[in-house]
Design an enzyme around this catalytic site. Structure first.
Site, PDB file in Angstrom:
ATOM      1  N   HIS A 192       0.833  -1.202   0.000  1.00 18.73           N
ATOM      2  CA  HIS A 192       0.000   0.000   0.000  1.00 18.73           C
ATOM      3  C   HIS A 192       0.873   1.258   0.000  1.00 18.73           C
ATOM      4  CE1 HIS A 192      -3.218  -2.586   2.116  1.00 18.73           C
ATOM      5  NE2 HIS A 192      -3.606  -2.401   0.874  1.00 18.73           N
ATOM      6  N   LYS A 240     -16.164  -7.424   3.326  1.00 17.60           N
ATOM      7  CA  LYS A 240     -15.180  -7.822   4.337  1.00 17.60           C
ATOM      8  C   LYS A 240     -15.605  -7.320   5.712  1.00 17.60           C
ATOM      9  CE  LYS A 240     -11.267  -7.440   1.149  1.00 17.60           C
ATOM     10  NZ  LYS A 240     -10.006  -6.722   0.876  1.00 17.60           N
ATOM     11  N   ARG A 278      -1.627  -6.698  -8.228  1.00 18.45           N
ATOM     12  CA  ARG A 278      -0.713  -7.741  -7.791  1.00 18.45           C
ATOM     13  C   ARG A 278      -0.680  -8.925  -8.744  1.00 18.45           C
ATOM     14  NH1 ARG A 278      -3.383  -8.262  -2.056  1.00 18.45           N
ATOM     15  NH2 ARG A 278      -5.039  -8.361  -3.559  1.00 18.45           N
ATOM     16  N   SER A 301      -3.539  -7.527   2.804  1.00 21.75           N
ATOM     17  CA  SER A 301      -3.911  -7.312   4.206  1.00 21.75           C
ATOM     18  C   SER A 301      -4.450  -8.587   4.833  1.00 21.75           C
ATOM     19  CB  SER A 301      -4.959  -6.198   4.306  1.00 21.75           C
ATOM     20  OG  SER A 301      -4.415  -4.974   3.927  1.00 21.75           O
TER      21      SER A 301
END
Length: 165
Positions: free
Chosen positions: A20, A44, A100, A137
């Site tokens: 990040h 989430k 990613r 994360s």
């Protein structure tokens, strides 16, 4: 006369990772101002509340960025709604996100197209630095919960907070 460019780097940042920080740092090299929008992802369950994430991220960026760059980066919590509405409300012209993997591309492309259709907001996708391409994360939370060291993946400000919990 130069019109300052502004972008929004959105994310849940639960917790912030070195990936990040890398994306925000690179966005700050491309834009005059960066607004880091800490939001709650409805799919989430957050582990840190928004205020904790904003505070941790601000500290991480203050440690990682030179003072003149850190002064051009604002971190704020965002309460629901469409991302493009927030982008427009802060006067930004672009969204910056990190990629990613190919899965991220498949996820981000339709959102980028809808954001452009809805509000004329462009999306800039930055390919992850290979050091952080595998870090998320959720992976950090899982490794930490199982007693593993997450020191290679998170800024020191986040590591201190994780160890204090």
């Amino acid at each position: 006369m130069h019109t300052p460019t502004r972008c929004v780097c959105p994310g849940s940042f639960d917790p912030p990772t070195l990936g990040h920080v890398d994306v925000v740092t690179r966005a700050a090299a491309l834009f005059d101002e960066v607004v880091v929008a800490v939001h709650v992802n409805p799919s989430k369950t957050p582990h840190w509340d928004a205020a904790q994430r904003v505070e941790a991220l601000r500290e991480c960026l203050d440690e990682a960025l030179p003072p003149h760059t850190a002064a051009r980066v604002r971190v704020e919590a965002v309460e629901g709604g469409l991302l493009v509405d927030h982008v427009r409300s802060v006067g930004a012209t672009a969204v910056v996100k990190g990629l990613r993997s190919a899965t991220d591309v498949e996820h981000e492309q339709p959102m980028a197209l809808v954001n452009r259709d809805l509000a004329g907001v462009e999306t800039v996708l930055l390919v992850a630095d290979p050091r952080w391409g595998h870090v998320s994360s959720s992976l950090v939370r899982q490794v930490h919960a199982l007693g593993g060291s997450v020191a290679p993946y998170v800024p020191s400000a986040v590591l201190r907070r994780l160890l204090d919990r």
